[in-house]
Design a protein around this motif. Structure first.
Motif, short mmCIF file in Angstrom:
data_model
loop_
_atom_site.label_atom_id
_atom_site.label_comp_id
_atom_site.label_asym_id
_atom_site.label_seq_id
_atom_site.Cartn_x
_atom_site.Cartn_y
_atom_site.Cartn_z
N PRO A 166 0.87 -1.23 0.01
CA PRO A 166 -0.03 0.16 0.00
C PRO A 166 0.83 1.33 0.23
N PRO A 167 0.10 2.31 -0.38
CA PRO A 167 1.11 3.66 -0.49
C PRO A 167 1.31 4.30 0.74
N VAL A 168 0.95 4.25 2.13
CA VAL A 168 1.20 5.05 2.95
C VAL A 168 2.77 5.57 2.96
N GLY A 169 3.77 4.31 3.33
CA GLY A 169 4.99 4.56 3.66
C GLY A 169 5.60 5.02 2.44
N LYS A 170 5.28 4.86 1.25
CA LYS A 170 5.94 5.37 0.10
C LYS A 170 5.67 7.13 -0.20
N TYR A 171 4.24 7.47 0.33
CA TYR A 171 3.90 8.92 0.36
C TYR A 171 4.96 9.57 1.26
N LEU A 172 5.18 8.82 2.51
CA LEU A 172 6.10 9.59 3.48
C LEU A 172 7.47 9.56 2.90
N ILE A 173 7.84 8.69 2.38
CA ILE A 173 9.43 8.58 1.47
C ILE A 173 9.49 9.87 0.64
N GLY A 174 8.23 10.02 -0.16
CA GLY A 174 8.30 10.84 -1.09
C GLY A 174 8.19 12.32 -0.66
N ILE A 175 7.74 12.60 0.63
CA ILE A 175 7.67 13.95 1.08
C ILE A 175 9.18 14.46 1.22
N GLY A 176 10.03 13.25 1.69
CA GLY A 176 11.25 13.77 2.11
C GLY A 176 12.07 14.10 0.77
N GLU A 177 11.95 13.22 -0.41
CA GLU A 177 12.47 13.64 -1.77
C GLU A 177 11.87 14.72 -2.22
N LYS A 178 10.76 15.19 -2.26
CA LYS A 178 10.21 16.61 -2.48
C LYS A 178 10.93 17.67 -1.81
N LEU A 179 11.19 17.34 -0.57
CA LEU A 179 11.83 18.40 0.24
C LEU A 179 13.34 18.73 -0.10
N PHE A 180 13.96 17.62 -0.35
CA PHE A 180 15.48 17.40 -0.30
C PHE A 180 16.12 16.80 -1.51
N GLY A 181 15.13 16.56 -2.48
CA GLY A 181 15.56 16.00 -3.89
C GLY A 181 15.37 14.50 -3.97
N PHE A 182 15.67 14.10 -5.07
CA PHE A 182 15.76 12.56 -5.45
C PHE A 182 16.85 11.96 -5.40
N THR A 183 17.45 12.11 -4.00
CA THR A 183 18.77 11.49 -3.61
C THR A 183 18.79 10.72 -2.26
N PRO A 184 19.66 10.01 -2.12
CA PRO A 184 19.72 9.28 -0.75
C PRO A 184 19.44 10.15 0.44
N PHE A 185 19.91 11.00 0.72
CA PHE A 185 19.33 11.67 1.85
C PHE A 185 17.67 12.19 1.71
N GLY A 186 17.44 12.52 0.42
CA GLY A 186 15.98 12.76 0.37
C GLY A 186 15.17 11.67 0.61
N TRP A 187 15.31 10.39 0.05
CA TRP A 187 14.40 9.36 0.24
C TRP A 187 14.90 8.62 1.55
N ARG A 188 15.61 8.96 2.41
CA ARG A 188 15.97 8.51 3.80
C ARG A 188 15.40 9.60 4.87
N PHE A 189 15.26 10.48 4.47
CA PHE A 189 14.85 11.73 5.60
C PHE A 189 13.65 11.41 6.28
N MET A 190 12.40 11.12 5.82
CA MET A 190 11.27 10.91 6.56
C MET A 190 11.35 9.81 7.45
N VAL A 191 12.08 8.75 6.86
CA VAL A 191 12.17 7.33 7.78
C VAL A 191 13.15 7.61 8.92
N ALA A 192 14.12 8.59 8.63
CA ALA A 192 14.98 9.08 9.86
C ALA A 192 14.25 9.68 10.79
N VAL A 193 13.24 10.68 10.36
CA VAL A 193 12.26 11.54 11.23
C VAL A 193 11.62 10.50 12.09
N LEU A 194 10.80 9.36 11.30
CA LEU A 194 10.04 8.67 12.21
C LEU A 194 10.85 7.79 13.23
N GLY A 195 11.86 7.12 12.57
CA GLY A 195 12.84 6.58 13.65
C GLY A 195 13.01 7.24 14.93
#
Length: 591
Positions: free
Chosen positions: A147-176
């Protein structure tokens, strides 16, 4: 014959004295548990540091009260700050698409841009890492199985910081990081102790599996966050319901609460917003990965049992009958339908778009029910009677078909994998998962020039060994407390562990991985914190017993922290000499 019984203390009846064996056991640290009033059993007070501590530190009563009040938030925030610094330190390193990031990072990018997951070309990861700005977002729909919820959250980080490793890991690090704060507060409420709550959060902060998963764009950390949030909501709801029950009970002439069967059976708990919030959180967990469904079942049963326990404590003669009559329907409506609705809302992007995978599967079809139904574990039932389903909107029929296809994929996933593991081995860390491995030469890519050979740079999803092995003993202690002492706190921890762990035993032929265990890691940390509290000893224990217990507990916690620091290089991909890497492979199955 002269009696050997101890003399009766003033103001106490002889029948109130504990048996003589308990007095003899005092020399070994046994503490006679004081009788707890009904009010304290319904709404236990929070523990406070002993007055001697403030005297030794030279702190007055007013300042001590202020420190105790502030520590309820200052302590958890400090633990969270340390956890956050560790999780965001070099978050974009390694600059690579590691393990299943190859799916979720790209799915999140198309989902956040188009509302549905796209069909990416093969072997595009290197191009994304080289220059993400030149990558066009595919418009063709892609087949996805989560389902899409986790991917939406990952996408928020990518929107904020770009389509980069930092961007796609950002929101997961926030939740962790936020999960550490939540666990501190949950542990404080569960144990009525700021110290034990902060200890549970600190243990989560230094768990290797939680640390690595908080720095990797996978979905399981997102599930863990919502599951822990749901547990916290139910815990708050439990306290509020019991406080309402205590307020309704009568008091005697001494101001003490007295049980009353009629009131205990008749009180209505009324509006319970925290239980609805738990339903939303569980719906979001299911909207990230389907294993949230099992946790929904476990937590609903736990919440109903909590209500029965509250009514029994208040004096209800048949508490389960009362709960079935007054609470069960409300508990169901405030969680299950709410979770289902939340899950459906999470698919809004798929419903709103015309290009989502399988979105128009039912268009132009007859609207009949399928002639076969796939059931969990049992298999497939063929040649069922046909029913006219044309009254169901085509979008919902398409959605149902998509969901059944996804279910078939999950239960049929038996293809072997190098790092798959059986859940029997998870608690002892039998087979961790290597997310990333490179062998840089001396003097390059961070490998020391004097390494004497190639280095190893690895990111491995491995729990902190001493924490997990201590957790095995803590689990036994928790089960003992639950079965033989009827400790509801132990039962709650066991429920969280079981909800995240036991369902995987139903799929032993399926390809499953150890990192799924991150969902129940917070409850493992709660179990260890509870065991540490028992090692320290109860507040009324002799000073020698408390001192020895504190030393033993402190040594255990320091060893766990040291163990995390020792494994830091293989949690972060730091290049180390090959011999140093081998010294950290404590079990052959880790290689």
């Amino acid at each position: 014959m002269t009696s050997t019984a101890p003399p009766t203390l003033p103001g106490h009846d002889a029948g109130d004295e504990p048996p003589s064996w308990q007095h003899h056991m005092r020399r070994f640290g046994h503490v006679v548990r004081p009788r707890t009033g009904l009010r304290e059993r319904l709404v236990p007070p929070y523990t406070r540091p002993a007055g001697q501590l403030w005297t030794v530190l030279g702190i007055g009563p007013l300042a001590a009260a202020r420190i105790v009040r502030w520590s309820a938030w200052v302590g958890p925030l400090l633990v969270t700050l340390v956890a956050g610094v560790m999780r965001f330190w070099h978050l974009g390193s390694p600059h690579a698409v590691i393990f299943d990031e190859t799916y979720y990072a790209k799915d999140a990018w198309t989902l956040i841009n188009h509302g549905y997951e796209g069909d990416w070309p093969k072997d595009i990861d290197k191009s994304i890492l080289a220059n993400p700005d030149l990558i066009s977002v595919p418009t063709a729909p892609g087949y996805v199985v989560h389902p899409p919820v986790g991917k939406y959250l990952i996408g928020i980080g990518e929107k904020l910081f770009g389509f980069t490793p930092f961007g796609w890991r950002f929101m997961v690090a926030v939740l962790g990081t936020l999960s550490v704060l939540m666990l501190c507060r949950i542990g404080r409420r569960l144990f009525r102790s700021t110290f034990l709550g902060c200890l549970a959060g600190a243990l989560l902060a230094v768990d290797g599996l939680h640390f690595v998963m908080s720095r990797t764009a996978l979905l399981d950390t997102v599930v863990m966050f919502f599951v822990l949030a749901a547990f916290g909501c139910l815990l708050i709801d439990r306290d509020r319901a019991r406080a309402r029950l205590a307020a309704a009970l009568p008091e005697d002439e001494e101001g003490l609460l007295r049980p009353d069967a009629a009131i205990a059976a008749g009180v209505r708990f009324g509006w319970r917003p925290w239980r609805i919030a738990a339903g939303i959180m569980l719906g979001l967990a299911c909207g990230t990965k389907w294993n949230g469904l099992y946790i929904l079942v476990f937590f609903c049963v736990m919440a109903v049992l909590w209500d029965a326990g509250a009514r029994r404590t208040a004096g209800a003669v048949s508490p389960y009958r009362v709960v079935l009559r007054r609470d069960a329907i409300g508990a169901f409506l405030s969680t299950v339908p709410v979770a289902i609705l939340t899950y459906l809302v999470s698919w809004t992007g798929w419903f709103a778009t015309d290009k989502g995978y399988g979105r128009h599967w039912a268009d132009g079809r007859a609207g009949l029910s399928p002639d076969h139904v796939k059931l969990p574990v049992i298999g497939t039932i063929n040649h069922l009677p046909q029913f006219d389903m044309s009254w169901v909107p085509a979008a919902l029929r398409s959605f149902w078909h998509y969901e059944t296809e996804v279910y078939s994929f999950h239960v049929g996933l038996t293809e072997g994998h190098t790092y798959q593991s059986n859940p029997w081995s998870w608690l002892v860390l039998g087979r961790p998962v290597s997310y990333y491995y490179e062998s840089p030469n001396p003097g390059s890519d961070g490998c020391p020039s004097g390494a004497g050979g190639k280095c190893a740079s690895e990111v491995i999803a491995l729990g902190t060994p001493l924490l997990w092995w201590a957790g095995c003993f803590a689990l036994l202690y928790v089960l003992w407390r639950w079965f033989f002492r009827r400790d509801w706190r132990a039962g709650a921890i066991a429920c969280g562990l079981g909800a995240g762990y036991l369902p995987w035993f139903l799929y032993q032929e399926r390809t499953i991985f150890f990192f799924y265990a991150v969902v129940f890691v917070p409850f493992l940390c709660l179990a260890v914190a509870m065991m540490v509290g028992a090692i320290i000893g109860p507040p009324g224990a002799p000073e020698r017993r408390r001192a020895l217990g504190s030393i033993g507990a402190g040594v255990l916690v320091l060893l766990i922290v040291w163990n995390f620091v020792y494994f830091w290089p293989i949690y972060t991909g730091t290049p180390i000499p090959l011999d140093s890497w081998r010294s950290r492979m404590w079990l052959d199955s880790w290689v």
